[in-house]
Design a protein around this motif. Structure first.
Motif, PDB file in Angstrom:
ATOM      1  N   UNK A 196       0.814  -1.217   0.000  1.00 42.67           N
ATOM      2  CA  UNK A 196       0.000   0.000   0.000  1.00 42.67           C
ATOM      3  C   UNK A 196       0.850   1.271   0.000  1.00 42.67           C
ATOM      4  N   UNK A 197       2.166   1.110  -0.112  1.00 43.49           N
ATOM      5  CA  UNK A 197       3.072   2.254  -0.084  1.00 43.49           C
ATOM      6  C   UNK A 197       3.908   2.270  -1.361  1.00 43.49           C
ATOM      7  N   UNK A 198       4.027   3.450  -1.924  1.00 46.64           N
ATOM      8  CA  UNK A 198       4.872   3.656  -3.104  1.00 46.64           C
ATOM      9  C   UNK A 198       5.840   4.785  -2.789  1.00 46.64           C
ATOM     10  N   UNK A 199       7.120   4.552  -3.020  1.00 49.13           N
ATOM     11  CA  UNK A 199       8.160   5.540  -2.736  1.00 49.13           C
ATOM     12  C   UNK A 199       8.627   6.162  -4.043  1.00 49.13           C
ATOM     13  N   UNK A 200       8.774   7.476  -4.023  1.00 53.78           N
ATOM     14  CA  UNK A 200       9.229   8.191  -5.212  1.00 53.78           C
ATOM     15  C   UNK A 200      10.222   9.271  -4.859  1.00 53.78           C
ATOM     16  N   UNK A 201      10.753   9.915  -5.888  1.00 49.27           N
ATOM     17  CA  UNK A 201      11.778  10.946  -5.672  1.00 49.27           C
ATOM     18  C   UNK A 201      11.119  12.283  -5.341  1.00 49.27           C
ATOM     19  N   UNK A 202      10.532  12.343  -4.158  1.00 42.78           N
ATOM     20  CA  UNK A 202       9.812  13.523  -3.704  1.00 42.78           C
ATOM     21  C   UNK A 202       8.331  13.393  -4.008  1.00 42.78           C
ATOM     22  N   UNK A 203       7.504  14.095  -3.248  1.00 37.13           N
ATOM     23  CA  UNK A 203       6.059  13.967  -3.443  1.00 37.13           C
ATOM     24  C   UNK A 203       5.618  14.556  -4.770  1.00 37.13           C
ATOM     25  N   UNK A 204       6.370  15.514  -5.320  1.00 39.60           N
ATOM     26  CA  UNK A 204       5.975  16.079  -6.615  1.00 39.60           C
ATOM     27  C   UNK A 204       6.127  15.043  -7.721  1.00 39.60           C
ATOM     28  N   UNK A 205       7.127  14.178  -7.631  1.00 44.55           N
ATOM     29  CA  UNK A 205       7.276  13.103  -8.604  1.00 44.55           C
ATOM     30  C   UNK A 205       6.116  12.123  -8.492  1.00 44.55           C
TER      31      UNK A 205
ATOM     32  N   UNK B  12      14.091   3.183 -10.751  1.00 47.61           N
ATOM     33  CA  UNK B  12      15.374   3.423 -10.074  1.00 47.61           C
ATOM     34  C   UNK B  12      15.633   4.897  -9.781  1.00 47.61           C
ATOM     35  N   UNK B  13      14.566   5.672  -9.583  1.00 44.10           N
ATOM     36  CA  UNK B  13      14.742   7.116  -9.404  1.00 44.10           C
ATOM     37  C   UNK B  13      15.015   7.518  -7.957  1.00 44.10           C
ATOM     38  N   UNK B  14      14.781   6.613  -6.997  1.00 46.36           N
ATOM     39  CA  UNK B  14      15.077   6.921  -5.595  1.00 46.36           C
ATOM     40  C   UNK B  14      16.400   6.265  -5.240  1.00 46.36           C
ATOM     41  N   UNK B  15      17.437   7.059  -5.123  1.00 46.39           N
ATOM     42  CA  UNK B  15      18.787   6.518  -4.964  1.00 46.39           C
ATOM     43  C   UNK B  15      18.995   5.914  -3.571  1.00 46.39           C
ATOM     44  N   UNK B  16      20.043   5.118  -3.443  1.00 40.44           N
ATOM     45  CA  UNK B  16      20.327   4.421  -2.189  1.00 40.44           C
ATOM     46  C   UNK B  16      20.580   5.410  -1.056  1.00 40.44           C
ATOM     47  N   UNK B  17      21.245   6.512  -1.355  1.00 36.11           N
ATOM     48  CA  UNK B  17      21.491   7.536  -0.332  1.00 36.11           C
ATOM     49  C   UNK B  17      20.172   8.014   0.283  1.00 36.11           C
ATOM     50  N   UNK B  18      19.191   8.271  -0.575  1.00 38.65           N
ATOM     51  CA  UNK B  18      17.904   8.775  -0.109  1.00 38.65           C
ATOM     52  C   UNK B  18      17.184   7.736   0.749  1.00 38.65           C
ATOM     53  N   UNK B  19      17.204   6.484   0.311  1.00 37.52           N
ATOM     54  CA  UNK B  19      16.524   5.437   1.069  1.00 37.52           C
ATOM     55  C   UNK B  19      17.160   5.255   2.441  1.00 37.52           C
ATOM     56  N   UNK B  20      18.474   5.223   2.486  1.00 37.28           N
ATOM     57  CA  UNK B  20      19.169   5.061   3.764  1.00 37.28           C
ATOM     58  C   UNK B  20      18.923   6.250   4.695  1.00 37.28           C
ATOM     59  N   UNK B  21      18.949   7.458   4.131  1.00 38.04           N
ATOM     60  CA  UNK B  21      18.731   8.658   4.946  1.00 38.04           C
ATOM     61  C   UNK B  21      17.314   8.687   5.500  1.00 38.04           C
TER      62      UNK B  21
END
Length: 349
Positions: A64-73, A233-242
């Protein structure tokens, strides 16, 4: 179509209060998490670990969750998935300035409903404007840039009038700054309204604007539609870890949110004492409705070392460093004086 332009940078002796950024430096734990990120390998395209943490936090399933590169994306993905040429996407105006372009790029048509006189969403008017062409409705609470909230009662009355075939995107990018108990919070409503999606971000309260990571929560079939429209692949590993590290240290981060909110409220009171008639802010910014004198107002702020966001009919000022307060209030006092005396219009003429 004019491209989206981000807030202007500030000189070394000025303050950038144009982009609603979090003024605090990252937590050491967040920096450590970033330092361990992978660069030579692709990131996890599904952001499985982050989705798992968010699912646990909100008592939903990871699907039920989708992760993206910011809410605007994420907004772009949902609009592209749900609307195409001949379809309509509705939103209040003024609201987030990226909305019109996202709709145009999808090939759909924007339908805007004016804000109320007190700069809030007119939800009854929006419900009345729904047609058989309406595919998506955007609701922003707190509203960017006016700072006004939608209440829970208002939103539930609105949802009762909206057909279940219309996708409603509740943009809660600034929800962590809201303390008003009457404000809508979308996640508890998801089981009631299967056509509702809630959008949130790590950019503002969590201070990760430079890493671009946000998330949506809703029915699995809606998340799948957005995933189909996403750039892989738009959400980079740095972002996920942070983001995961930020969830680990939420208490510290929310202490910072409380400080920003306290400063926001004190600024609002000070501006009202100067003579401003402005809506109560609920995000990390304030809205100054300067109308035709907006260019003058932005110039006054810039001359005093404050970079603001000029949006045609008003100025949005982010709540930033406490050191910026004196310059901000000096500028706002000059602007409101000019507005009262007519000096602003004379200067522009």
């Amino acid at each position: 179509m004019a491209p989206y332009r981000q807030g202007k940078p500030a000189a070394a002796d000025a303050f950038k209060l144009s982009s609603n950024e979090n003024p605090f430096e990252p937590l050491p734990a967040v920096l450590a998490a970033i330092a361990g990120a992978t660069v030579n390998r692709y990131p996890d395209a599904s952001a499985a670990e982050l989705r798992g943490r968010l699912a646990e936090k909100y008592s939903v399933t990871p699907e039920q969750i989708h992760v993206g590169s910011g809410s605007v994306a994420l907004l772009a993905q949902f609009i592209a998935a749900a609307a195409s040429p001949g379809d309509e996407v509705m939103y209040s105006w003024r609201s987030f300035e990226a909305y019109p372009n996202l709709v145009t790029v999808a090939g759909a048509t924007s339908v805007t409903v004016p804000n109320t006189a007190d700069h809030r969403h007119d939800l009854p008017a929006m419900a009345a404007a729904v047609t058989d062409k309406t595919r998506v409705i955007l609701v922003c609470s707190p509203n960017n840039p006016t700072g006004a909230i939608v209440t829970l009662d208002e939103f539930e009355r609105f949802m009762a009038l909206v057909p279940s075939t219309v996708l409603v995107l509740l943009d809660e990018a600034y929800i962590e700054f809201v303390s008003d108990p009457s404000a809508v919070r979308g996640i508890p409503l998801l089981t009631t309204y299967p056509n509702l999606v809630v959008l949130r971000t790590f950019s503002k309260a969590y201070g990760l604007a430079g890493l671009r990571v946000g998330y949506a929560i809703g029915a699995e079939y809606l998340m799948d539609a957005a995933r189909a429209a996403a750039i892989p692949l738009s959400v980079i590993d740095h972002a996920q870890r942070a983001a995961i590290a930020s969830l680990d240290y939420e208490d510290e981060l929310f202490d910072r949110v409380a400080q920003i909110s306290e400063l926001r409220d004190s600024l609002w009171q000070a501006l009202r004492e100067q003579g401003w008639d402005i809506p109560r802010p609920h995000g990390n910014f304030l809205w100054l409705p300067t109308g035709a004198d907006t260019a003058m107002a932005a110039a006054v702020f810039a001359r005093n070392g404050i970079v603001v966001r000029a949006l045609g009919d008003g100025v949005r000022v982010s709540v930033g460093e406490s050191a910026a307060v004196d310059k901000l209030l000096t500028s706002s006092a000059e602007v409101v004086h000019n507005l009262r005396t007519g000096a602003a219009r004379a200067t522009l003429d």
